[in-house]
Structures are given as C-alpha cells and as structure tokens.
Scaffold this motif. Sequence first.
Motif, PDB file in Angstrom:
ATOM      1  N   ALA A 293       9.373  -3.274 -12.918  1.00 43.43           N
ATOM      2  CA  ALA A 293       8.226  -2.165 -13.321  1.00 43.43           C
ATOM      3  C   ALA A 293       7.130  -1.848 -12.289  1.00 43.43           C
ATOM      4  CB  ALA A 293       6.807  -2.502 -14.601  1.00 43.43           C
ATOM      5  N   ASP A 294       6.696  -0.903 -11.930  1.00 39.12           N
ATOM      6  CA  ASP A 294       5.432  -0.609 -11.454  1.00 39.12           C
ATOM      7  C   ASP A 294       4.342   0.268 -11.853  1.00 39.12           C
ATOM      8  OD1 ASP A 294       7.465  -1.000  -8.732  1.00 39.12           O
ATOM      9  OD2 ASP A 294       7.384   1.518  -8.463  1.00 39.12           O
ATOM     10  N   VAL A 295       3.202  -0.663 -11.030  1.00 36.35           N
ATOM     11  CA  VAL A 295       1.577  -0.293 -11.219  1.00 36.35           C
ATOM     12  C   VAL A 295       1.039  -0.012 -10.361  1.00 36.35           C
ATOM     13  CG1 VAL A 295      -0.457  -2.239 -13.031  1.00 36.35           C
ATOM     14  CG2 VAL A 295       2.413  -2.831 -12.829  1.00 36.35           C
ATOM     15  N   ARG A 296      -0.017   0.586 -10.538  1.00 40.81           N
ATOM     16  CA  ARG A 296      -0.217   1.455  -9.469  1.00 40.81           C
ATOM     17  C   ARG A 296      -2.466   1.023  -9.520  1.00 40.81           C
ATOM     18  NH1 ARG A 296       2.317   4.679  -6.163  1.00 40.81           N
ATOM     19  NH2 ARG A 296       4.503   4.842  -7.353  1.00 40.81           N
ATOM     20  N   PHE A 297      -3.270   0.865  -8.523  1.00 38.52           N
ATOM     21  CA  PHE A 297      -4.295   0.297  -8.166  1.00 38.52           C
ATOM     22  C   PHE A 297      -4.749   1.455  -7.406  1.00 38.52           C
ATOM     23  CE2 PHE A 297      -2.370  -3.804 -10.268  1.00 38.52           C
ATOM     24  CZ  PHE A 297      -3.138  -3.282 -11.382  1.00 38.52           C
ATOM     25  N   THR A 298      -6.173   2.490  -7.888  1.00 39.17           N
ATOM     26  CA  THR A 298      -6.489   2.731  -6.952  1.00 39.17           C
ATOM     27  C   THR A 298      -7.761   1.953  -6.125  1.00 39.17           C
ATOM     28  OG1 THR A 298      -5.643   4.354  -7.374  1.00 39.17           O
ATOM     29  CG2 THR A 298      -7.805   5.517  -5.922  1.00 39.17           C
ATOM     30  N   ILE A 299      -8.374   1.646  -5.277  1.00 35.38           N
ATOM     31  CA  ILE A 299      -9.208   0.994  -5.051  1.00 35.38           C
ATOM     32  C   ILE A 299     -10.203   1.853  -3.684  1.00 35.38           C
ATOM     33  CG2 ILE A 299      -8.447  -1.191  -4.892  1.00 35.38           C
ATOM     34  CD1 ILE A 299      -7.601  -2.188  -2.596  1.00 35.38           C
ATOM     35  N   ASN A 300     -11.301   1.643  -3.030  1.00 33.31           N
ATOM     36  CA  ASN A 300     -11.558   2.040  -2.409  1.00 33.31           C
ATOM     37  C   ASN A 300     -11.733   1.633  -1.064  1.00 33.31           C
ATOM     38  OD1 ASN A 300     -14.355   3.155  -0.701  1.00 33.31           O
ATOM     39  ND2 ASN A 300     -15.760   2.986  -2.656  1.00 33.31           N
ATOM     40  N   ALA A 301     -11.669   3.150  -0.137  1.00 29.52           N
ATOM     41  CA  ALA A 301     -10.718   2.392   1.118  1.00 29.52           C
ATOM     42  C   ALA A 301     -11.980   1.602   1.933  1.00 29.52           C
ATOM     43  CB  ALA A 301     -10.293   3.680   1.782  1.00 29.52           C
ATOM     44  N   LYS A 302     -13.562   1.663   1.627  1.00 30.87           N
ATOM     45  CA  LYS A 302     -14.057   1.817   2.293  1.00 30.87           C
ATOM     46  C   LYS A 302     -14.255  -0.266   2.461  1.00 30.87           C
ATOM     47  CE  LYS A 302     -16.246   5.824   3.478  1.00 30.87           C
ATOM     48  NZ  LYS A 302     -17.692   6.533   3.349  1.00 30.87           N
ATOM     49  N   ASP A 303     -13.705  -0.310   0.880  1.00 33.10           N
ATOM     50  CA  ASP A 303     -14.236  -1.735   0.674  1.00 33.10           C
ATOM     51  C   ASP A 303     -13.240  -3.545   1.205  1.00 33.10           C
ATOM     52  OD1 ASP A 303     -15.809  -1.040  -1.444  1.00 33.10           O
ATOM     53  OD2 ASP A 303     -15.010  -1.329  -3.251  1.00 33.10           O
ATOM     54  N   ILE A 304     -13.997  -3.916   1.177  1.00 34.13           N
ATOM     55  CA  ILE A 304     -12.933  -5.652   2.131  1.00 34.13           C
ATOM     56  C   ILE A 304     -12.766  -5.718   0.450  1.00 34.13           C
ATOM     57  CG2 ILE A 304     -12.932  -7.277   3.075  1.00 34.13           C
ATOM     58  CD1 ILE A 304     -15.676  -6.914   5.231  1.00 34.13           C
ATOM     59  N   VAL A 305     -11.032  -6.029   0.341  1.00 33.47           N
ATOM     60  CA  VAL A 305     -10.361  -6.681  -0.811  1.00 33.47           C
ATOM     61  C   VAL A 305      -9.909  -7.528  -0.531  1.00 33.47           C
ATOM     62  CG1 VAL A 305      -8.841  -5.691  -2.680  1.00 33.47           C
ATOM     63  CG2 VAL A 305     -10.608  -4.037  -1.693  1.00 33.47           C
ATOM     64  N   LEU A 306      -9.889  -8.584  -1.495  1.00 35.60           N
ATOM     65  CA  LEU A 306      -9.527  -9.784  -1.452  1.00 35.60           C
ATOM     66  C   LEU A 306      -9.260  -9.894  -3.152  1.00 35.60           C
ATOM     67  CD1 LEU A 306     -12.348 -12.600  -0.105  1.00 35.60           C
ATOM     68  CD2 LEU A 306     -10.741 -11.094   1.521  1.00 35.60           C
TER      69      LEU A 306
ATOM     70  N   ILE B  77       1.040  -1.213   0.002  1.00 37.35           N
ATOM     71  CA  ILE B  77      -0.309   0.030   0.205  1.00 37.35           C
ATOM     72  C   ILE B  77       0.275   1.259  -0.150  1.00 37.35           C
ATOM     73  CG2 ILE B  77      -1.811   1.259   1.030  1.00 37.35           C
ATOM     74  CD1 ILE B  77      -2.801  -1.121   2.211  1.00 37.35           C
ATOM     75  N   ALA B  78       0.577   2.252  -1.467  1.00 41.73           N
ATOM     76  CA  ALA B  78       1.148   3.079  -1.231  1.00 41.73           C
ATOM     77  C   ALA B  78       0.752   4.346  -0.313  1.00 41.73           C
ATOM     78  CB  ALA B  78       2.356   3.218  -2.702  1.00 41.73           C
ATOM     79  N   GLU B  79      -0.175   4.638  -0.457  1.00 43.75           N
ATOM     80  CA  GLU B  79      -0.965   6.255   0.138  1.00 43.75           C
ATOM     81  C   GLU B  79      -2.043   5.334   0.635  1.00 43.75           C
ATOM     82  OE1 GLU B  79      -0.960   8.902  -2.380  1.00 43.75           O
ATOM     83  OE2 GLU B  79       0.744   9.211  -2.390  1.00 43.75           O
ATOM     84  N   ARG B  80      -3.343   5.841   1.481  1.00 42.28           N
ATOM     85  CA  ARG B  80      -4.586   5.416   2.718  1.00 42.28           C
ATOM     86  C   ARG B  80      -4.590   6.751   1.851  1.00 42.28           C
ATOM     87  NH1 ARG B  80      -6.324   0.974   4.953  1.00 42.28           N
ATOM     88  NH2 ARG B  80      -4.088  -0.118   4.704  1.00 42.28           N
ATOM     89  N   SER B  81      -6.079   6.945   2.012  1.00 40.26           N
ATOM     90  CA  SER B  81      -6.833   8.526   2.679  1.00 40.26           C
ATOM     91  C   SER B  81      -8.433   7.751   3.223  1.00 40.26           C
ATOM     92  CB  SER B  81      -7.215   9.234   1.090  1.00 40.26           C
ATOM     93  OG  SER B  81      -7.569   8.280   0.448  1.00 40.26           O
ATOM     94  N   ASN B  82      -9.019   8.662   3.533  1.00 36.50           N
ATOM     95  CA  ASN B  82     -10.313   7.746   3.783  1.00 36.50           C
ATOM     96  C   ASN B  82     -11.413   7.379   3.067  1.00 36.50           C
ATOM     97  OD1 ASN B  82     -10.232   9.433   6.505  1.00 36.50           O
ATOM     98  ND2 ASN B  82     -10.554  11.278   6.115  1.00 36.50           N
ATOM     99  N   ASP B  83     -10.515   8.235   1.408  1.00 33.50           N
ATOM    100  CA  ASP B  83     -11.901   7.496   0.306  1.00 33.50           C
ATOM    101  C   ASP B  83     -11.224   6.458  -0.203  1.00 33.50           C
ATOM    102  OD1 ASP B  83     -14.049   9.327   0.914  1.00 33.50           O
ATOM    103  OD2 ASP B  83     -12.917  10.832  -0.028  1.00 33.50           O
TER     104      ASP B  83
END
Length: 638
Positions: free
Chosen positions: A271-284, A224-230
Amino acid sequence: MQFKYPELLWGLLLLLIPILIHLFQLRRFKKTPFTNVKFLKQVVSESRKSSTLKKWLLLFTRMGLLAALVFAFAQPFMANDNALQEKENVFYIDDSFSMNGQIDNGSLFKNTIQDFITNIPSDQRFTLFTNKQVYKDVDIKDIQNDLLNLSVGSEQLGISEIILKGKTYFSDNTTSQKNLVLISDFQQRMGNLTDVDSTSTINIQYIKPGNTIISNTAIDTVFIAERSNDNIEVVAQLTTNSEEKTIPVSLFNDTKLIAKTGANFDQNKKADVRFTINAKDIVLGKVTIMDTGLDYDNQFFFNIDEKSKIKVLVIGNTSADYLKRIYTDEDFSFTTSTLAQLNYSTIENQDLVVLNEISKLPSSLITALKSLSTNGGSFIFIPATKGDINSYNQLSSAYDATRFSTKIEQEIPIAIIKTAHPLFENVFDKKVTDFQFPSVQERYRISTKAPVALSYQNNEPFLVGSKNAYFFTAALSSDNSNFKNSPLIVPAFYNMGMNSLKLPPLYSSIGSKTEIELPLTLQQDDIIKIANDNNEFIPQQRVLPKKVQVNFIENPKEAGIYKIIHNDKTIRHISFNNDRKESELLYTALPENNSNTSVSNFFLESQKDNAINEFWKWFAILALAFVLIETALQRFLK
C-alpha cells in the motif's frame, strides 16, 4: 553397573573375617550333672542345633553388612557413555528484531529468555552469546538479571558467522563433548542450515521457539513524490503478511498529529499512503501505525529542513542553458561567468565549478581549482574541440593520473553505462537494453586510474572521475555531440552537483555509512554534536575551510530524529531508521534430524541423556537393614 570408586571393592576381602571367625570359633559346653541322662542328651542335642543355626544366620548377616558398606562407599551407578563424558555447552540466543514478535502469551524473545532461565540446570556452567553480548563460563545465577534485561536490536549474525564465533568459545580438549545450541527464528536471510560443515566434531543443535505464525505490517520507506512552491507530497510505502485490507496511518510533525488516513492493501499486500504538507514548513516527520506483530517497524522517521542551496559556477564562453535547466533554483544557486570576467576570489566559495569548453586553462585558474578540490569542493571539466592539451594535463594529472593525449576525429557512440558508478547508482531499475545512445564527432584519448562512468563503444572513457573531480573527453556543444539531448545528461550532471555538497537526506539507515557536509566554518576547538531527547554523541568530522564533513558509522544506535548542534544552536536535523530487512518474515526449514521444538524440551531431553542412576543410597539402607537383622537375631533367637 559401574563404580565411581572401584578401588574400594578390594574391601570385599573383609568378608573373610566373619568366615574365619565362624570356622575357628570354639565353643565349650559346661557339663551339668543330671539324674536323668537320657533327658540330658536330648537337651544338649537340641541346644547345639539351635546354636549352629544362629551362628550361620549371624555369619550371613555380618557378611551382608560388610558387602553392603563396601558397595555403598564404592558408589555404584548406571549411565550411558554420553553422561560420563565431560561436556562443554555454548548457547546462542538471537536478539534481533524479528525475535520480538508478539504471540498469544507475550513477546517471543522474552518468553525464550524466561524458558532458558527456568529450565537450564542451576549447577551447569556454560557460555552464552547473542548478537551483541557474550557471557563466558558462567552459571545461570551469574547472569540471570542480565538476561532478563536484554532487549532486541538491529544486529543479526548469519548462520556461518554464528557457528564460527561459537567455535571460538570451546577449549582444545579433544575428549570433551562440545555442544553448540542455536536458539533463533532462523530467517532465510541468515543463511542455509544445510551449508554447515558436517565433518565438525561440534554437535550443533537448532531450537526454533514457538511455531506461531506472526502477522506483521511494516512501514518500508518514506519518500517525496512531488514538490512545488506550495506543497510537498510525501509517500509512505507499507507491506503486510496479514489478511487485513485496511490499517490506519498517522503522520506527526514532532509531537503534533498533522494527518491521518488509511492504507488500503492491494492483492500483493502493498500500500502507498500519500500526505500533503506545506512546502515552507520545517517537518520533523514520523509516520506511525498500530500493529501487533513486530514493533520496531511501526514508525518511520524523516525530516524536511530549510534547504541549503548548492552553489554552482559555470565558467566559459559557450552557452550553458542546458546546465541551468538541470541546476534549478530549487536545489542550486546557479551563476555563470566568462573566463575574461571571472572573479577568481569567488571560486573558493563555490561547491561546484563547471569548466565549460575553455580552450586553454590559465595557471591561476588551475591553482584555484586545485585549492577548491582540496578544501572539499568539486569541479567538472568539459574540453573544447580545439583545446590546449598541455594546460588540460596541468589540471588533470593531479587527479588519478588522468592525462589527455591525441585528438581523434571519428564519430563514435557512447554505448556503455557503468551502473555501479556513484553517478548512476540507483538510477536504473534494471539492466539498460534497447537504449538510444548519443554519439560524438571528435574526442580526446585519455589515460586514467579514475573510475569510469560512461564509455564509448570501444571501451574508451567518455566520463571519468568521482567525488571532487570529473573529466569529459569530448566537447558537449551541439556541433560535436548530441549528448545534451540524451536522458543520461540529467542524472550525470545532477548527481555531480548533489555530490559536491552532501546535504542530510530525507532519512538514513542505522548501520550504513552516512556522510553529510555542512556549509559552515568552524573555529578552533569548535565541534559538531548530534543529540535527541535520549542520546548525545560527537560524530566523526573533518573540518575544511568552507564546510564540515560529518560521518555516521557506529552511531546512532536508536532510530529517531536528531539535532545537528553547533555552539548550542540547532542548525539542521537528521533522521535515522532501522533497516527493514527483518520485517520479511521468511524462515528456513530446520534439519529433519533436529527434534528440539522448544527450549524446555531441549533441556528435558538433555537431562534424560545425561542422567546417572546412583545406587549407593540403596546399599547404605541395605547395610542398616543388616544391622537391624543382627540385633533382632541376638535378642530374640535363643
């Protein structure tokens, strides 16, 4: 020429029998009256010559027959010394992930197994072992199906381990030829082949099947590179040894594709690959690529569950604002209390308690803290500048024989960082140099057996402890120390907080020791189970009053996302991946005198060296020929 049964050569004495018969046989000629005596003498002379020739021919034929039979039963043969020596053969086949590279005609590992089955002599007995299996004193018919069902795994032995293990399968027979055959791709991390003991009586052969260079792209890690409320930004790092510049990368949440992008490799083939996901989701989460090299590193599992906040209580009258900035609401549930207003019953519900410069520790507080640590909680002790050493020692002496002694009023810098300590492990990328170290004005001298995390310039401890009890030897208030302004304060206190409740990480590696703590209370006979769609097991677990410590050592064996189950209810998830060390396709060179380039060539050369040329059949045929010759002589030679 050698004989299998040389004692039968005494049978050549039987050749004397036809000789004796020939020498002493008396033939009587019948007198036949005839009118012409001259003609009669001529006939008698010719008849005697013919009879003598026939007898000599029969003699040689019968002697040849007997000699051929004796030689046939003695079984003559020709062979070198190695072919006659008793042999013990032990084979090692590498079944690690790196052997499963895809080549032109299929999997390298499956082709190696098929070549071994096809080329090994069916009557040869041998011992075979892999990184996971052992087959002792068998022939190929006994284990053929087992070999065909073998699969690759994460285990891999080093060269020295392989040879040491292989030696245990040989007998104590000093006259036998002992052959240890290693079949592997011989990655560099297995060790150097030249380090093998050259004085050993065991003949070690190395076979590296296939000379094809395997092109491979691997997903090395996810973080995890960054985390915000969203939002949460997840980064996947990839490496390759191929010439491809771009490769598609997919992100799944369980079985649902939620993102797809491309990885662009730089000149270092990373290579670095970045994905943005919802902070409120439970991610498997599962990051996947399509690659024709190794397949085990084409997917990477991780999970992001709803966070369990670590409960931190700070007790003291001194300001704790700097701790509040470290123990943020994102990861921690932070509360403070003065000693006078403290509700002692709340201590047992905390994960971490910070004693913030309390001058004298009440006995009731000491008892509560000892109970907290016994039940799996942790505490941090920060002394006051004017502290009661006796009360301090009532608490500290129970932890690694830690005792405070004299107070020293002398400014001294904190100049030594123990980077091997759990608090600073993986904090520094390289050795710390040119660092602006903080200092203290007053300190307590301390004796302890606890591991030291930070030390003064004179090697006296500043911060000691591990797991459930940490002790500073100086007050951290601004008038005594500038440690609050040092970059060291954040990793020190943050890691002490995170270690007080070990939540499941983003992912763990199979085979490494992983410990997590679940903030729940188990009733009698309750257990924690770990399961996914294919496997279920009960891990090692230690039940504490307010939480459960769960250890993963031997299980799981397969990568994936696993459910943590209590009373048939999924409470969290934990992800496991295979270590990526085998994705580094760097190989060690084989010894120059090693000529075996494939399994089939090895067995072909072995059969030539061990070949025994037998001649008894030819002597049996010769004996039959003499029988036919004698028959022809008796019938046609009058």
